[in-house]
Design an enzyme around this catalytic site. Structure first.
Site, PDB file in Angstrom:
ATOM      1  N   PRO A   9      -0.161 -12.673  -4.909  1.00 14.33           N
ATOM      2  CA  PRO A   9      -0.697 -12.428  -3.728  1.00 14.33           C
ATOM      3  C   PRO A   9      -2.101 -11.336  -3.761  1.00 14.33           C
ATOM      4  CG  PRO A   9       1.231 -11.124  -3.920  1.00 14.33           C
ATOM      5  CD  PRO A   9       1.101 -12.139  -5.061  1.00 14.33           C
ATOM      6  N   ASN A  10      -3.041 -11.947  -2.907  1.00 16.62           N
ATOM      7  CA  ASN A  10      -4.131 -11.235  -2.672  1.00 16.62           C
ATOM      8  C   ASN A  10      -5.101 -11.358  -3.933  1.00 16.62           C
ATOM      9  OD1 ASN A  10      -3.333 -10.112   0.032  1.00 16.62           O
ATOM     10  ND2 ASN A  10      -2.060  -8.845  -1.294  1.00 16.62           N
ATOM     11  N   ARG A  17     -12.264  -7.766  -2.778  1.00 16.95           N
ATOM     12  CA  ARG A  17     -11.273  -7.164  -2.534  1.00 16.95           C
ATOM     13  C   ARG A  17     -11.239  -5.582  -3.215  1.00 16.95           C
ATOM     14  NH1 ARG A  17      -5.144  -7.532  -5.019  1.00 16.95           N
ATOM     15  NH2 ARG A  17      -4.181  -5.804  -4.031  1.00 16.95           N
ATOM     16  N   TYR A  22     -10.827  -3.566  -8.476  1.00 12.15           N
ATOM     17  CA  TYR A  22     -10.688  -4.727  -9.210  1.00 12.15           C
ATOM     18  C   TYR A  22     -12.014  -5.452  -9.496  1.00 12.15           C
ATOM     19  CZ  TYR A  22      -6.129  -4.192  -7.180  1.00 12.15           C
ATOM     20  OH  TYR A  22      -4.610  -3.784  -7.041  1.00 12.15           O
ATOM     21  N   ASN A  71      -0.038 -12.847 -13.299  1.00 11.25           N
ATOM     22  CA  ASN A  71      -0.399 -11.681 -12.557  1.00 11.25           C
ATOM     23  C   ASN A  71       0.322 -11.731 -11.397  1.00 11.25           C
ATOM     24  OD1 ASN A  71      -1.270  -9.148 -11.152  1.00 11.25           O
ATOM     25  ND2 ASN A  71      -3.558  -9.245 -11.851  1.00 11.25           N
ATOM     26  N   ALA A  74       1.523  -7.686  -6.256  1.00 12.16           N
ATOM     27  CA  ALA A  74       2.347  -6.565  -5.772  1.00 12.16           C
ATOM     28  C   ALA A  74       3.841  -7.453  -5.890  1.00 12.16           C
ATOM     29  CB  ALA A  74       1.993  -6.823  -4.219  1.00 12.16           C
ATOM     30  N   GLU A  95       2.525 -10.732 -19.047  1.00 11.06           N
ATOM     31  CA  GLU A  95       2.058 -10.105 -17.694  1.00 11.06           C
ATOM     32  C   GLU A  95       0.986  -9.413 -18.012  1.00 11.06           C
ATOM     33  OE1 GLU A  95       5.261  -7.220 -16.502  1.00 11.06           O
ATOM     34  OE2 GLU A  95       3.810  -6.574 -15.089  1.00 11.06           O
ATOM     35  N   HIS A  97      -2.182  -7.238 -15.588  1.00 13.51           N
ATOM     36  CA  HIS A  97      -2.674  -6.528 -14.471  1.00 13.51           C
ATOM     37  C   HIS A  97      -4.135  -6.039 -14.839  1.00 13.51           C
ATOM     38  CE1 HIS A  97       0.822  -6.456 -12.647  1.00 13.51           C
ATOM     39  NE2 HIS A  97       1.719  -6.086 -13.724  1.00 13.51           N
ATOM     40  N   ARG A 104      -1.781   4.872 -10.953  1.00 11.60           N
ATOM     41  CA  ARG A 104      -1.973   4.450  -9.538  1.00 11.60           C
ATOM     42  C   ARG A 104      -0.488   4.815  -8.923  1.00 11.60           C
ATOM     43  NH1 ARG A 104      -3.943  -1.356  -8.325  1.00 11.60           N
ATOM     44  NH2 ARG A 104      -4.339  -0.101  -6.327  1.00 11.60           N
TER      45      ARG A 104
END
Ligand code: DQA
Length: 140
Positions: A9-10, A17, A22, A71, A74, A95, A97, A104
């Site tokens: 998502p996103n 964004r 990012y 990825n 969220a 995985e 990111h 964070r």
């Protein structure tokens, strides 16, 4: 070698964004660069904001691909369904990111995916996808 990249998502908003976190590049632009760089590798790409669609895509990708770069965004930190999907398929999942999630908010420190991933790459920006592809290619 066939590799599937799945973004959660996103991540369709990459480029606009939170560019300080990012970056400024859309994933479509970056994906073209990856295809150019890894000419002898068959790369596919899927993005969805919907958890069930991501799970369906993991099931579909299973065994048709030599590796999956995921990825889950969220959903990494929330989705037992995605974790079970990664555990339930045979194709290895790396995985990725873009940001260093450990630097964070605390809620980003937990990954439900990681225990069933082949490996985890985070904090190197979009380069993480490139490194994940290389990790599959280096096995051969
Ligand atoms: C992300 C990190 C997640 O915590 C976040 O929800 C994202 C992107 C990353 O690539 O850095 O959407 O997965």
């Amino acid at each position: 070698m066939k590799i599937m990249i799945i973004n959660g998502p996103n991540l369709n908003l990459l480029g606009t964004r939170e560019p300080e976190t990012y970056g400024n590049k859309s994933f479509e632009t970056y994906f073209s660069e990856l295809q150019f760089k890894f000419k002898n590798t068959e790369l596919s790409y899927f993005q969805s904001n919907i958890e069930g669609e991501l799970i369906d895509e993991l099931h579909k990708a299973d065994q048709d691909f030599d590796g999956i770069v995921l990825n889950a965004a969220a959903y990494t930190h929330t989705s037992i369904g995605m974790a079970d999907a990664v555990k339930g398929i045979k194709t290895p999942v790396v995985e990725v990111h873009i940001s260093n999630t450990h630097a964070r908010e605390e809620f980003r420190h937990k990954s439900y995916i990681a225990p069933n991933a082949k490996g985890v790459i985070l904090g190197f920006g979009l380069l993480g996808y490139d490194l994940a592809i290389q990790s599959f290619l280096n096995e051969k």
